[in-house]
Design a protein around this motif. Structure first.
Motif, PDB file in Angstrom:
ATOM      1  N   LYS A 150       0.868  -1.200   0.000  1.00  0.00           N
ATOM      2  CA  LYS A 150       0.000   0.000   0.000  1.00  0.00           C
ATOM      3  C   LYS A 150       0.889   1.229   0.000  1.00  0.00           C
ATOM      4  O   LYS A 150       1.727   1.390   0.892  1.00  0.00           O
ATOM      5  N   LYS A 166       1.386  12.352   9.693  1.00  0.00           N
ATOM      6  CA  LYS A 166       1.780  11.000   9.330  1.00  0.00           C
ATOM      7  C   LYS A 166       1.130  10.601   8.012  1.00  0.00           C
ATOM      8  O   LYS A 166       1.621   9.735   7.304  1.00  0.00           O
ATOM      9  N   THR A 167      -0.029  11.180   7.734  1.00  0.00           N
ATOM     10  CA  THR A 167      -0.763  10.813   6.519  1.00  0.00           C
ATOM     11  C   THR A 167      -1.217  12.086   5.809  1.00  0.00           C
ATOM     12  O   THR A 167      -1.251  13.165   6.403  1.00  0.00           O
ATOM     13  N   PHE A 168      -1.558  11.927   4.532  1.00  0.00           N
ATOM     14  CA  PHE A 168      -2.035  13.092   3.775  1.00  0.00           C
ATOM     15  C   PHE A 168      -3.192  12.751   2.843  1.00  0.00           C
ATOM     16  O   PHE A 168      -3.745  13.621   2.201  1.00  0.00           O
ATOM     17  N   THR A 169      -3.576  11.473   2.766  1.00  0.00           N
ATOM     18  CA  THR A 169      -4.645  11.098   1.836  1.00  0.00           C
ATOM     19  C   THR A 169      -6.020  11.354   2.476  1.00  0.00           C
ATOM     20  O   THR A 169      -6.118  11.635   3.667  1.00  0.00           O
ATOM     21  N   ARG A 181      -5.758  -3.142   6.444  1.00  0.00           N
ATOM     22  CA  ARG A 181      -5.144  -3.579   7.711  1.00  0.00           C
ATOM     23  C   ARG A 181      -6.007  -4.640   8.371  1.00  0.00           C
ATOM     24  O   ARG A 181      -5.522  -5.627   8.902  1.00  0.00           O
ATOM     25  N   THR A 193      10.318   4.252   8.802  1.00  0.00           N
ATOM     26  CA  THR A 193       8.920   4.625   9.093  1.00  0.00           C
ATOM     27  C   THR A 193       8.675   4.615  10.601  1.00  0.00           C
ATOM     28  O   THR A 193       8.038   5.521  11.143  1.00  0.00           O
ATOM     29  N   ASP A 197       7.658   8.166  11.989  1.00  0.00           N
ATOM     30  CA  ASP A 197       6.206   8.347  12.170  1.00  0.00           C
ATOM     31  C   ASP A 197       5.689   7.900  13.533  1.00  0.00           C
ATOM     32  O   ASP A 197       4.570   8.271  13.907  1.00  0.00           O
ATOM     33  N   SER A 200       0.950   3.773  14.595  1.00  0.00           N
ATOM     34  CA  SER A 200       0.111   2.946  15.475  1.00  0.00           C
ATOM     35  C   SER A 200      -0.195   1.587  14.844  1.00  0.00           C
ATOM     36  O   SER A 200      -0.330   0.597  15.544  1.00  0.00           O
ATOM     37  N   PHE A 201      -0.381   1.599  13.509  1.00  0.00           N
ATOM     38  CA  PHE A 201      -0.697   0.392  12.742  1.00  0.00           C
ATOM     39  C   PHE A 201      -1.981  -0.297  13.197  1.00  0.00           C
ATOM     40  O   PHE A 201      -2.226  -1.465  12.891  1.00  0.00           O
ATOM     41  N   ARG A 204      -8.549   1.651  12.698  1.00  0.00           N
ATOM     42  CA  ARG A 204      -9.362   2.662  13.392  1.00  0.00           C
ATOM     43  C   ARG A 204     -10.542   3.206  12.575  1.00  0.00           C
ATOM     44  O   ARG A 204     -11.559   3.535  13.137  1.00  0.00           O
TER      45      ARG A 204
HETATM   46  N1  LIG Z   1       1.186   8.819   4.595  1.00  0.00           N
HETATM   47  C1  LIG Z   1       0.140   7.975   4.428  1.00  0.00           C
HETATM   48  C2  LIG Z   1       0.168   6.660   4.931  1.00  0.00           C
HETATM   49  N2  LIG Z   1       1.240   6.233   5.644  1.00  0.00           N
HETATM   50  C3  LIG Z   1       1.265   5.071   6.532  1.00  0.00           C
HETATM   51  O1  LIG Z   1       0.402   5.212   7.672  1.00  0.00           O
HETATM   52  C4  LIG Z   1       1.215   5.145   8.879  1.00  0.00           C
HETATM   53  C5  LIG Z   1       0.567   5.888  10.031  1.00  0.00           C
HETATM   54  O2  LIG Z   1      -0.389   5.057  10.556  1.00  0.00           O
HETATM   55  P1  LIG Z   1      -1.122   5.359  11.934  1.00  0.00           P
HETATM   56  O3  LIG Z   1      -0.059   5.760  12.917  1.00  0.00           O
HETATM   57  O4  LIG Z   1      -1.816   4.097  12.267  1.00  0.00           O
HETATM   58  O5  LIG Z   1      -2.068   6.492  11.614  1.00  0.00           O
HETATM   59  C6  LIG Z   1       2.528   5.694   8.421  1.00  0.00           C
HETATM   60  O6  LIG Z   1       3.594   5.426   9.287  1.00  0.00           O
HETATM   61  C7  LIG Z   1       2.660   4.981   7.104  1.00  0.00           C
HETATM   62  O7  LIG Z   1       2.960   3.613   7.286  1.00  0.00           O
HETATM   63  N3  LIG Z   1      -0.908   5.873   4.675  1.00  0.00           N
HETATM   64  C8  LIG Z   1      -1.998   6.327   3.988  1.00  0.00           C
HETATM   65  O8  LIG Z   1      -2.971   5.557   3.752  1.00  0.00           O
HETATM   66  N4  LIG Z   1      -2.055   7.579   3.560  1.00  0.00           N
HETATM   67  C9  LIG Z   1      -1.036   8.430   3.743  1.00  0.00           C
HETATM   68  O9  LIG Z   1      -1.166   9.596   3.338  1.00  0.00           O
END
Ligand SMILES: Nc1c(N[C@@H]2O[C@H](COP(=O)(O)O)[C@@H](O)[C@H]2O)[nH]c(=O)[nH]c1=O
Ligand SMILES: NC(=O)C1=CN([C@@H]2O[C@H](COP(=O)(O)OP(=O)(O)OC[C@H]3O[C@@H](n4cnc5c(N)ncnc54)[C@H](OP(=O)(O)O)[C@@H]3O)[C@@H](O)[C@H]2O)C=CC1
Length: 324
Positions: A150, A166-169, A181, A193, A197, A200-201, A204
């Motif tokens: 992914k 951590k995310t931008f989508t 997940r 990563t 970052d 949490s993995f 949610r």
């Molecule tokens: N930047 C990015 C992703 N990045 C992934 O999500 C992780 C953060 O997860 P969590 O800590 O559970 O929120 C980050 O470390 C990376 O593995 N995923 C996406 O769907 N879209 C995004 O824009």
């Protein structure tokens, strides 16, 4: 009930029992390893409802098992019902358990046993059933899990989020990512990563499976030592969230390592360095790219067998990847 991601090392399987008018009497899914199979769940429900003697047709996503493993053979359990017509979504790839279709066909009583793939008009359903079994099939036949990458890309094609994020989508894409997940048994990530970052993995944006078994995280890190550069606190948080955390200094060995842990389907959530290595080693089976745009995100799925190759990612479709 959606048990995709809850049943490893077993596959996810569903069964419906119908009367001779095609009305659903009962249904069941295999909830987790060691628990009754889908057919038994459905038969038990029909029994409890007092409609077991009305069963005429069984629809099963996977060929009923024909062996005594952790539970007795489902072929035999079906033979003890009034079922006359059995429709099977996919053949059982496990040599130890297969043969249920022949047993049902050859048993006295002249039952009809049909594979969905024998009917062109049912091709879409047959492909869903094949997709449902393909991660399990990959592990049983090739001793490696199905691996889905992914990758989220911003408008400039970068994977790196803006500072402080951590995310931008979009929320819809994040929901899709969390559905993946939920459906997978393991996450493969890189130490970059983890350190950048503090991920949490966890699942949610959609509810996770209730009481799901341990889920594995493999952190790729070649710096040596039992836990490489992994922060102790992060490792403790992951353990508290129910993850088994493993470290690998050789990505090439990760598929076999995960198969040994009973993982059917793994996803890669790592940064540019890890994805480059996954690509160079050709470790992936399908690749989900989320392209951020200034309107709705665009979702691309590539498979090793071209755009129409079989992929379990098709099972995550329709629900949440539509534009917000
Ligand atoms: N930047 C990015 C992703 N990045 C992934 O999500 C992780 C953060 O997860 P969590 O800590 O559970 O929120 C980050 O470390 C990376 O593995 N995923 C996406 O769907 N879209 C995004 O824009
Ligand atoms: N947009 C998205 O989808 C995602 C974005 N990200 C972003 O990516 C960034 C981090 O990326 P990056 O720094 O590239 O880190 P990665 O998460 O890609 O981890 C890289 C590490 O993986 C290890 N590694 C690489 N190849 C192998 C191998 N063959 N065997 C064992 N270990 C290996 C290396 O360890 P060593 O150094 O010891 O060699 C390397 O340092 C962050 O900004 C994060 O937000 C992260 C995940 C998803």
């Amino acid at each position: 009930m959606d048990t995709l991601g809850a049943t490893a090392p077993n596959p996810s399987v569903g069964c419906a029992l119908l009367d001779q008018n095609g009305t659903v009497l009962a249904s069941g899914t295999h909830p987790k390893v060691g628990a009754p199979h889908a057919e038994i769940m459905a038969i038990n429900e029909a029994h409890q409802k007092g409609v077991l003697d009305q069963v005429h047709t069984a629809l099963v996503t996977l060929e009923p098992c024909n062996h005594t493993g952790r539970t007795p053979p489902c072929s035999e359990a079906l033979l003890n019902t009034s079922v006359k017509d059995i429709w099977i979504g996919a053949a059982d790839p496990n040599p130890k358990a297969s043969g249920g279709a022949s047993r049902l066909r050859e048993a006295p009583g002249n039952r009809n046993v049909t594979f969905l793939s024998d009917h062109a008009e049912l091709a879409d359903l047959a492909e869903d059933c094949a997709a449902l079994i393909i991660p399990f099939q990959q592990r049983v036949l090739n001793q490696r899990p199905w691996i889905s990458v992914k990758q989220a890309l911003d408008e400039a094609g970068s994977m790196v989020p803006p500072k402080g994020q951590k995310t931008f989508t979009s929320a819809a894409s994040l929901t899709l990512a969390h559905r993946l997940r939920r459906a997978t048994d393991a996450i493969i990530t890189g130490i970059g990563t983890v350190l950048t970052d503090d991920p949490s993995f966890t699942v949610r944006h959609v509810p996770d499976h209730i009481g799901r078994g341990p889920r594995i995280i493999v952190v790729c890190d070649r710096s040596g030592g039992p836990f490489g550069r992994m922060p102790t606190l992060w490792r403790a948080r992951m353990a508290e969230a129910g993850f088994t955390v493993l470290v690998s200094d050789n990505l090439a060995n990760v598929p076999a390592l995960l198969a040994e842990h009973g993982v059917n389907w793994a996803m890669v959530e790592g940064g540019p360095a890890l994805l480059k290595a996954v690509s160079e080693l050709n470790l992936w089976d399908d690749w989900l790219t989320i392209h951020k745009t200034n309107t709705a995100d665009r979702i691309d799925i590539t498979t090793q067998h071209g755009p129409h190759g079989l992929s379990p990612l098709r099972l995550l479709r329709e629900k949440t990847c539509s534009p917000e």
